[in-house]
Design an enzyme around this catalytic site. Structure first.
Site, short mmCIF file in Angstrom:
data_model
loop_
_atom_site.label_atom_id
_atom_site.label_comp_id
_atom_site.label_asym_id
_atom_site.label_seq_id
_atom_site.Cartn_x
_atom_site.Cartn_y
_atom_site.Cartn_z
CG ASP A 60 11.88 -26.96 1.84
OD1 ASP A 60 11.61 -27.84 2.40
OD2 ASP A 60 12.56 -25.95 2.51
CG ASP A 78 15.18 -22.52 2.54
OD1 ASP A 78 14.65 -23.45 2.35
OD2 ASP A 78 15.26 -21.77 3.46
CG ASP A 96 15.14 -27.72 -0.10
OD1 ASP A 96 14.90 -28.77 0.09
OD2 ASP A 96 15.03 -26.43 0.50
#
Length: 802
Positions: free
Chosen positions: A502, A687, A691
């Site tokens: 990410d 995080d 996600d």
């Protein structure tokens, strides 16, 4: 002959009235305590305990049961009880445990109590993890149920567990020393016999009888654990690893004793002495490895201070840390440990936070800034306001995460156990075949070959190949600041060839926010801070730095990948991506987006303000990408919901070949699934809330400490420090752990496949078989111990090494 108590084996007084029918026979007991415990066991339907146990129980002593009610008080439970929704979880340390059957008995007994939801026993640590419904059963009732069986249980105390571990090490050391001292004269007499054969001479007879007495002592004291294990396995109807060993030792000692009394034939006292000594040495080494990971948890628990100095209107008072509440103010002097997560409200100082973040340099904390429980004040006195209770602090979370990891059972462990059990059965068949073949070919060697086959086999090496390496690997990861949550994912972490990241909060972190008002009358800062206050993702943390707590938001709801909505002062607001917050495009926002930074928009009925988030790359991001490529990662991808232009720019900076922006959570999940359908394994690092589904779907997933709780619960590993370079080091540890497990399994299989046939054909005498078997177990554990290689102080666990 004086009769002994069926429960504790102590002498029974004459005309004892305490009797019960157990296992089809009338049994007699020495006291009302043993009689009552036996009644409780029978009433619970756990009569199998008496079949499974391999040592008598301790005699129950009177227990002040009225004092157990204290454990139902919330203020007492605050120190050790963890709430999980409507359920509560406690870890109990059992006393008076004599054998694995004792743990089994307590586990089965507690499972049958109404209100107990789950019980998991740890034979090695003599602990029980109990989940229960406090509305249906109190903790005192659980402790009383353990007392009814003649044992004692109390909430887990690391200091007490450390004493138990030290006692176990001491007992093992005593047995090993005894075996070494007794084995020496046996080997001396055997060596003299080999070098100067003189059957019938007086000194040979004396030597054999001396060796006979010495080996009998070896089998009765240090070697008795082997026979205990074999008897336990046979009572349970299975062939454990101790069964062939015990049979081989019994045959060797019986044949040697007969040869000594008859003064003819071969003796195997040297093989017995060597075998017992080296097996004890191997098991002592194994014990050292198994306790390494357990010590990690105990050290974590010992970091927390016992007391704190609370400031009240009347002045300063010393209180137990468990008595602290949210909002309490505590004084932390230089050299003292912060008792709980909080905020500095008076003074400023530097704190050693290496125990948590892994940063070796002290970190300055000023009024209004957060400080973690477990950090050490190294400069000036400060006053800290408690924001989280000790059990909910960073240290408490780490302890819970590590315990969860240690409870997981990777496939490699189960594979080793299954292989060992199958191998034991095969050994008996080979030993019988060798005996029958030798009777036909060389009758004088039949017994020697059979003993050699039974002794040379090493199922222990097969069973130890994975568990010791995994325990030490988990400890090593923790020293790096990477907390393993599910050890099953270690294989994927080591072997995956694709890594996806990410962007926001993972490879970058939001440091500063700039506001661009779009409608002057509104208090945009206060509204935005109120909307982001409930969350802990990086963007929320950026707003939190400016939060004056002037306004309060209600009905706050997060829309994954887009933003948040909520009500402030009765009006509804939206904060997030421009296409989420605005109904129509705004040229002022489009102009801000041309800067290349991320833009968030706050809007109600009309646009109120735009916030430009200026991100900076997280430390170690560039080094991480480079190291992963060196480690054999073939494909690295950057998946983000941010604008494609910004995502591609960051990917070029880091050397990441694939960059995808504007991705919704379902798009990321589809990308992961597509990679996995081709047979590949994927590591995901993220995080945020959006996600979490992707982390759960990946073969190995890593969440950051600053991430959301949902992301952390969905992940397999938990990064405590902000330096991403630790992930590459963690993968190196995973690869080394996997390599060591493969080496151990290969060595154990090759050793047994080569040595067993040689022993069956008579090429390996019993004494050499004893040496080979012990060396095999020692080699497996020694190879695993290479994972204990010391590292620079860079994490929580490293800081705790003695």
């Amino acid at each position: 002959m004086e009769e002994s108590c069926f429960h504790c084996a102590l002498p029974v007084p004459r005309e004892a009235p305490w009797k019960l029918f157990v296992a089809g026979k009338e049994r007699v007991f020495c006291c009302p305590g043993c009689h009552g415990v036996a009644q409780a066991i029978l009433k619970a339907g756990l009569e199998d305990y008496y079949r499974f146990r391999d040592t008598p129980a301790e005699r129950p002593e009177p227990l002040a049961l009225e004092g157990l009610a204290l454990f139902d008080r919330p203020d007492v439970q605050a120190a050790f009880l963890r709430q999980e929704g409507e359920a509560a979880e406690v870890r109990l340390l059992l006393e008076r445990i004599r054998c694995p059957a004792c743990v089994w008995l307590n586990e089965q007994h507690l499972r049958r109590l109404p209100g107990v939801l789950e019980v998991a026993g740890d034979i090695a640590g003599h602990t029980l993890k109990v989940r229960f419904d406090p509305e249906r059963i109190g903790l005192s009732a659980i402790l009383r149920a353990v007392a009814d069986l003649g044992y004692r249980a109390h909430p887990f105390d690391p200091a007490h567990r450390r004493r138990l571990m030290e006692d176990e090490k001491r007992r093992n050391g005593e047995r090993l020393l005894f075996a070494g001292l007794i084995a020496m004269p046996v080997m001396h007499f055997s060596l003299a016999t080999y070098l100067m054969p003189a059957a019938g001479e007086l000194w040979v007879v004396i030597g054999r009888y001396t060796a006979l007495i010495a080996c009998l002592a070896l089998l009765i004291y240090p070697g008795w654990d082997i026979f205990h294990g074999a008897l336990r396995d046979l009572r349970r109807g299975r062939l454990g690893m101790d069964v062939p060993i015990a049979l081989g030792l019994s045959l060797a000692f019986g044949a040697s004793a007969l040869a000594t009394f008859m003064q003819e034939g071969e003796v195997y006292f040297d093989a017995i002495a060597m075998f017992v000594f080296f097996v004890l040495a191997a098991r002592a080494f194994e014990l050292r490895g198994r306790q390494a990971a357990a010590r990690v948890l105990d050290r974590l628990a010992r970091i927390e201070p016992r007391t704190a100095r609370r400031l009240t209107e009347k002045g300063e008072e010393e209180v137990a840390v468990v008595d602290l509440s949210e909002g309490d103010r505590v004084l932390v002097a230089p050299g003292e440990t912060v008792p709980a997560d909080g905020v500095v409200i008076e003074g400023e100082s530097a704190f050693d936070e290496a125990l948590l973040s892994g940063e070796s340099e002290p970190v300055a904390r000023h009024p209004g800034e957060e400080v973690a429980g477990g950090a050490v004040n190294i400069a000036q006195p400060v006053v800290v306001e408690v924001r989280r209770l000790p059990r909910d602090s960073a240290l408490g979370r780490i302890q819970a995460l590590l315990m969860r990891a240690m409870e997981s059972r990777p496939a490699a462990v189960a594979l080793g156990d299954r292989a060992a059990r199958l191998f034991v059965a095969g050994v008996f068949f080979i030993a019988l075949a060798a005996f029958l073949w030798a009777l036909h070919q060389a009758p004088s060697e039949a017994l020697s070959r059979t003993i050699a086959v039974l002794i040379v086999t090493c199922p222990c090496a097969l069973a130890l190949a994975a568990p010791v390496a995994l325990a030490l690997g988990a400890s090593r990861l923790a020293r790096l600041g990477v907390i393993p949550l599910r050890m099953e994912a270690l294989e994927a972490l080591a072997t995956a060839r694709t890594v996806a990241f990410d962007k926001t909060g993972t490879l970058t972190r939001g440091e500063t926010l700039e506001i661009h008002p779009l409608d002057e009358p509104e208090d945009a800062w206060a509204i935005a801070c109120a909307l982001e206050r409930p969350f802990s993702h990086p963007i929320a943390l950026a707003f939190r730095a400016r939060d004056g707590h002037r306004l309060r938001a209600e009905a706050v709801r997060q829309v994954p990948g887009k933003g948040v909505t909520g009500e402030v002062a009765g009006r509804t607001y939206r904060l997030g991506r421009p296409d989420f917050a605005l109904e129509t495009a705004d040229p002022r926002i489009e102009a801000l987006e041309q800067s290349g930074h991320r833009v968030l928009v706050l809007a109600g009925d009309v646009p109120l303000a735009a916030f430009v988030l200026k991100e900076e790359m997280r430390p170690g991001a560039e080094e991480l990408a480079r190291r992963l490529k060196v480690q054999g990662i073939r494909h690295i991808a950057l998946l983000s919901g941010d604008q494609p232009g910004r995502v591609e720019a960051l990917a070029r900076t880091l050397g990441i070949p694939e960059a995808r922006g504007g991705m919704a959570p379902e798009d990321k999940l589809a990308w992961i699934r597509q990679r996995q359908q081709g047979g590949g394994q994927v590591i995901m690092v993220g995080d945020g809330v959006n996600d979490a589904p992707v982390l759960a779907a990946a073969d190995a997933s890593i969440a950051l400490a600053e991430g959301t709780d949902l992301a952390q619960r969905a992940s397999d590993f938990f990064l405590m420090k902000g330096d991403l370079a630790s992930l590459a080091k963690a993968r190196a540890v995973a690869r080394k752990t996997r390599r060591i497990i493969a080496q151990n399994l290969t060595w154990a299989l090759l050793y047994n496949l080569s040595m067993v046939p040689l022993a069956a054909m008579g090429f390996i005498p019993p004494w050499a078989a004893a040496l080979g078997m012990s060396a095999s177990s020692l080699g497996v554990v020694a190879n695993a111990m290479r994972l204990r290689e010391r590292q620079p102080r860079m994490s929580l666990i490293a800081a705790l090494q003695p």
